[in-house]
Design a protein around this motif. Structure first.
Motif, PDB file in Angstrom:
ATOM      1  N   SER A   1       0.840  -1.198   0.000  1.00 40.46           N
ATOM      2  CA  SER A   1       0.000   0.000   0.000  1.00 40.46           C
ATOM      3  C   SER A   1       0.877   1.251   0.000  1.00 40.46           C
ATOM      4  CB  SER A   1      -0.917  -0.027   1.216  1.00 40.46           C
ATOM      5  OG  SER A   1      -1.697   1.127   1.277  1.00 40.46           O
ATOM      6  N   GLU A   2       1.922   1.229   0.819  1.00 41.04           N
ATOM      7  CA  GLU A   2       2.833   2.372   0.858  1.00 41.04           C
ATOM      8  C   GLU A   2       3.517   2.571  -0.492  1.00 41.04           C
ATOM      9  OE1 GLU A   2       5.543   1.682   4.097  1.00 41.04           O
ATOM     10  OE2 GLU A   2       3.989   1.942   5.625  1.00 41.04           O
ATOM     11  N   LEU A   3       3.925   1.452  -1.119  1.00 42.62           N
ATOM     12  CA  LEU A   3       4.579   1.541  -2.430  1.00 42.62           C
ATOM     13  C   LEU A   3       3.603   2.069  -3.487  1.00 42.62           C
ATOM     14  CD1 LEU A   3       6.763  -1.699  -2.464  1.00 42.62           C
ATOM     15  CD2 LEU A   3       7.570   0.660  -2.308  1.00 42.62           C
ATOM     16  N   ARG A   4       2.366   1.622  -3.423  1.00 40.48           N
ATOM     17  CA  ARG A   4       1.366   2.130  -4.374  1.00 40.48           C
ATOM     18  C   ARG A   4       1.173   3.646  -4.175  1.00 40.48           C
ATOM     19  NH1 ARG A   4      -1.931  -2.357  -2.820  1.00 40.48           N
ATOM     20  NH2 ARG A   4      -1.509  -4.058  -4.247  1.00 40.48           N
ATOM     21  N   GLN A   5       1.122   3.992  -2.894  1.00 41.07           N
ATOM     22  CA  GLN A   5       0.963   5.418  -2.600  1.00 41.07           C
ATOM     23  C   GLN A   5       2.159   6.207  -3.125  1.00 41.07           C
ATOM     24  OE1 GLN A   5      -1.815   6.764  -1.237  1.00 41.07           O
ATOM     25  NE2 GLN A   5      -0.876   8.760  -1.663  1.00 41.07           N
ATOM     26  N   MET A   6       3.335   5.667  -2.946  1.00 38.19           N
ATOM     27  CA  MET A   6       4.543   6.336  -3.431  1.00 38.19           C
ATOM     28  C   MET A   6       4.508   6.455  -4.957  1.00 38.19           C
ATOM     29  SD  MET A   6       7.502   4.785  -0.920  1.00 38.19           S
ATOM     30  CE  MET A   6       8.853   5.304  -1.911  1.00 38.19           C
ATOM     31  N   ILE A   7       4.093   5.376  -5.634  1.00 37.86           N
ATOM     32  CA  ILE A   7       3.999   5.409  -7.094  1.00 37.86           C
ATOM     33  C   ILE A   7       2.957   6.449  -7.512  1.00 37.86           C
ATOM     34  CG2 ILE A   7       3.258   4.082  -9.124  1.00 37.86           C
ATOM     35  CD1 ILE A   7       4.570   1.641  -7.820  1.00 37.86           C
ATOM     36  N   SER A   8       1.865   6.428  -6.824  1.00 37.98           N
ATOM     37  CA  SER A   8       0.807   7.378  -7.140  1.00 37.98           C
ATOM     38  C   SER A   8       1.304   8.806  -6.923  1.00 37.98           C
ATOM     39  CB  SER A   8      -0.403   7.087  -6.275  1.00 37.98           C
ATOM     40  OG  SER A   8      -1.418   8.004  -6.498  1.00 37.98           O
TER      41      SER A   8
ATOM     42  N   MET B   1       4.383   9.755  -7.024  1.00 37.44           N
ATOM     43  CA  MET B   1       5.407  10.017  -8.038  1.00 37.44           C
ATOM     44  C   MET B   1       4.756  10.372  -9.369  1.00 37.44           C
ATOM     45  SD  MET B   1       8.130   7.082  -7.110  1.00 37.44           S
ATOM     46  CE  MET B   1       9.541   7.511  -8.024  1.00 37.44           C
ATOM     47  N   ARG B   2       3.678   9.674  -9.675  1.00 44.32           N
ATOM     48  CA  ARG B   2       2.992   9.981 -10.935  1.00 44.32           C
ATOM     49  C   ARG B   2       2.409  11.403 -10.863  1.00 44.32           C
ATOM     50  NH1 ARG B   2      -0.265   4.441 -12.099  1.00 44.32           N
ATOM     51  NH2 ARG B   2       1.510   3.284 -12.885  1.00 44.32           N
ATOM     52  N   LEU B   3       1.824  11.691  -9.734  1.00 41.52           N
ATOM     53  CA  LEU B   3       1.249  13.028  -9.574  1.00 41.52           C
ATOM     54  C   LEU B   3       2.330  14.105  -9.662  1.00 41.52           C
ATOM     55  CD1 LEU B   3      -1.448  12.669  -6.764  1.00 41.52           C
ATOM     56  CD2 LEU B   3      -1.809  13.139  -9.158  1.00 41.52           C
ATOM     57  N   SER B   4       3.398  13.830  -8.970  1.00 39.19           N
ATOM     58  CA  SER B   4       4.459  14.831  -9.025  1.00 39.19           C
ATOM     59  C   SER B   4       5.072  14.904 -10.415  1.00 39.19           C
ATOM     60  CB  SER B   4       5.504  14.588  -7.956  1.00 39.19           C
ATOM     61  OG  SER B   4       6.379  13.583  -8.267  1.00 39.19           O
ATOM     62  N   SER B   5       5.126  13.776 -11.091  1.00 41.25           N
ATOM     63  CA  SER B   5       5.646  13.771 -12.461  1.00 41.25           C
ATOM     64  C   SER B   5       4.679  14.507 -13.375  1.00 41.25           C
ATOM     65  CB  SER B   5       5.869  12.337 -12.886  1.00 41.25           C
ATOM     66  OG  SER B   5       5.738  12.148 -14.228  1.00 41.25           O
ATOM     67  N   MET B   6       3.388  14.327 -13.164  1.00 37.15           N
ATOM     68  CA  MET B   6       2.403  15.031 -13.977  1.00 37.15           C
ATOM     69  C   MET B   6       2.446  16.544 -13.672  1.00 37.15           C
ATOM     70  SD  MET B   6      -0.918  12.816 -13.742  1.00 37.15           S
ATOM     71  CE  MET B   6      -1.498  12.011 -15.118  1.00 37.15           C
ATOM     72  N   ASN B   7       2.609  16.801 -12.418  1.00 36.51           N
ATOM     73  CA  ASN B   7       2.680  18.205 -12.039  1.00 36.51           C
ATOM     74  C   ASN B   7       3.912  18.871 -12.666  1.00 36.51           C
ATOM     75  OD1 ASN B   7       0.335  18.178 -10.580  1.00 36.51           O
ATOM     76  ND2 ASN B   7       1.362  17.833  -8.607  1.00 36.51           N
TER      77      ASN B   7
END
Length: 174
Positions: free
Chosen positions: A148-155, A157-163
Motif C-alpha cells: 500500500s505504501e509503495l502504491r501510494q509512493m507510485i501514485s 510520483m505519478r502526480l508529481s511527475s504530472m505536475n
C-alpha cells in the motif's frame, strides 16, 4: 470303594417272595422303624433270607445294611468330591477371569498412555502450525502495508511527475 475295585455283584433271592410283612414301616417285632433317610427304604426293614447267590466267586458275603452303608458313604464321598472339584473349577475360572480382566485393564492403560502421548504430539504440532500461521498472517499484513505504501509512493510520483510536466508545459519547456 471305587468302581474298578468291584469284583462281582451280589444279589439276594428270597425263598418265598411273598413271606415279607406288608407293613414296611414296622419291623418284624412290630416296633416302629427308625425315621431316617437311610431306613425309610422298605428293604432295610426286611429280614435277610438265608439264600445268598454270588455272581463272582471273588466277592465276599456282605450284609444288606453294611452294603447300603458303604453305598451311602460312597455316594456321600462322590458328592463331596464333586463339590470340591466344582469349587476348585470355580476358583480356577475366577482366577482366569481376574487374569483376563487384569490383562484387559493393562491393555487399556497402555492405550491411554499411547493416546496421551499422541495427543501431546498433536498439540505440539498444532501449536507450531498455529505459531507459523500467526507469523504468516503478520508477514502478510506487513507486506500489504508495504504494498500500500509503495502504491501510494507510485501514485505520488505519478502526480508529481504530472505536475512537473504541467509546469513545464506552462513554462514552455517541452
Amino acid at each position: 470303594m471305587q468302581p474298578s475295585e468291584v469284583s462281582g455283584i451280589q444279589y439276594l433271592v428270597p425263598s418265598n417272595p411273598y413271606s415279607y410283612s406288608p407293613h414296611f414301616g414296622m419291623s418284624q417285632s412290630n416296633k416302629p422303624a427308625l425315621e431316617s433317610k437311610r431306613f425309610s427304604d422298605p428293604a432295610y426293614n426286611l429280614s435277610v433270607p438265608p439264600q445268598l447267590h454270588k455272581i463272582s466267586p471273588y466277592s465276599s458275603c456282605i450284609s444288606s445294611n453294611s452294603t447300603s452303608d458303604e453305598a451311602d458313604e460312597q455316594q456321600l464321598s462322590l458328592i463331596i468330591e464333586r463339590k470340591q472339584r466344582r469349587m476348585i473349577s470355580n476358583r480356577e475360572s475366577a482366577r482366569r477371569s481376574r487374569m483376563r480382566k487384569q490383562r484387559h485393564l493393562d491393555e487399556l492403560w497402555a492405550q491411554v498412555v499411547w493416546l496421551r502421548n499422541e495427543n501431546h504430539q498433536l498439540i505440539d504440532k498444532l501449536n507450531q502450525v498455529s505459531d507459523s500461521h500467526e507469523k504468516v498472517l503478520q508477514e502478510n499484513t506487513q507486506l500489504k502495508e508495504e504494498a500500500s505504501e509503495l502504491r501510494q509512493m507510485i501514485s505520488d510520483m505519478r502526480l508529481s511527475s504530472m505536475n512537473l510536466e504541467d509546469v513545464a508545459l506552462e513554462h514552455g519547456l517541452s
